[in-house]
Scaffold this motif. Structure first.
Motif, mmCIF file in Angstrom:
data_model
loop_
_atom_site.group_PDB
_atom_site.id
_atom_site.type_symbol
_atom_site.label_atom_id
_atom_site.label_comp_id
_atom_site.label_asym_id
_atom_site.label_seq_id
_atom_site.Cartn_x
_atom_site.Cartn_y
_atom_site.Cartn_z
ATOM 1 N N ASN A 112 -3.802 10.544 12.281
ATOM 2 C CA ASN A 112 -4.837 9.794 11.581
ATOM 3 C C ASN A 112 -4.314 8.549 10.878
ATOM 4 N N ALA A 116 -5.800 4.881 10.933
ATOM 5 C CA ALA A 116 -6.312 4.334 9.676
ATOM 6 C C ALA A 116 -5.804 2.922 9.417
ATOM 7 N N LEU A 158 -10.308 10.301 14.575
ATOM 8 C CA LEU A 158 -10.665 9.026 13.942
ATOM 9 C C LEU A 158 -10.845 7.909 14.964
#
Length: 271
Positions: A112, A116, A158
């Motif tokens: 992630n 991000a 994500l």
């Protein structure tokens, strides 16, 4: 004066304790026996490195490199969060990867934090140039003496796709009867791995629960909340086994407690 000395001793002792909790690398070994494992892959050793988060273990990662080398791996799996989105330093983490590819074949899926910070392409290119097998919802088939198994990797949710959808894509060309190794960052998706009949999953993300207590385990993990189920060790349901590494580094919370940085080794045994 005595109170000041005691306070200083306490502060020094606390600092040493925290440093030990965050710098003392340990290796945890597991063995998986299965009739589906081809005999030519008997004793095949996989070393898992996960959640480095730009942490540093020795000059140019030498402590980490030597620990991994000593495990004598046939393959090295990196299961995400190689970097940290709060202090991005890809070069620091690549020192380790540059050495890993000289030890064994290296396979990678992102976590992630790569998503991000929106550095996926940069990281993928850097790893591919080093010779790493990057698996963005893809599979590779390894062959020994005419026998085969599959290594499969999926990206982090994500990226905008459901775990099931990514697995469908990654497993599309893998025969149902082939022993399958999955690299996936998130252990909380275990039910999906079980539903897809994956044989062996390598995951991280939970950081061992950050703080570990006797008889309780980890206290908190992303995606699982308080007293999470999947923080460390192996979990088996039906014919699927998942190994969760406590990982190496930290992110938002800077220290681990009773939760030493971990390298995982899984040895395959053919029945």
């Amino acid at each position: 004066m005595k109170k000041l000395v005691k306070l200083m001793v306490f502060i020094i002792a606390l600092y040493i304790f925290l440093e030990i909790n965050n710098q003392w690398l340990v290796v945890t070994e597991h063995v998986l026996e299965s009739e589906k494992i081809p005999s030519s892959f008997n004793n095949y050793r996989i070393t898992q490195v996960t959640d480095l988060h730009d942490a540093t273990f020795g000059d140019n990662q030498q402590k980490l490199i030597e620990k991994v080398r000593a495990t004598n791996p046939d393959a090295i799996f990196i299961t995400g969060d190689l970097i940290d989105s709060n202090r991005y330093d890809l070069e620091n983490s690549l020192h380790a990867v540059e050495a890993f590819v000289k030890i064994a074949d290296v396979y990678y899926v992102l976590g992630n934090h790569e998503v991000a910070i929106n550095k996926m392409d940069e990281i993928y290119i850097a790893l591919i140039e080093l010779g790493v097998h990057v698996l963005p919802n893809e599979s590779l088939v390894l062959e020994r003496d005419g026998e085969r198994l599959a290594i499969v990797g999926i990206e982090d949710p994500l990226m905008g796709m459901e775990t099931e959808e990514m697995l469908n894509i990654a497993l599309a060309n893998v025969p149902d009867d082939m022993f399958t190794l999955l690299l996936s960052h998130r252990p909380e998706r275990f039910d999906t791995y079980v539903a897809k009949d994956v044989d062996l999953v390598f995951s991280g993300h939970a950081h061992g629960g950050q703080v570990r207590l006797p008889f309780i385990g980890g206290l908190v993990a992303p995606g699982q909340g308080m007293f999470p189920k999947y923080t460390a060790g192996t979990f088996t349901e039906n014919d699927t086994t998942m190994v969760v590494s406590r990982g190496l580094g930290n992110s938002i919370v800077p220290y681990r407690l009773f939760n030493l940085p971990e390298i995982v080794v899984m040895e395959l045994k053919s029945k």
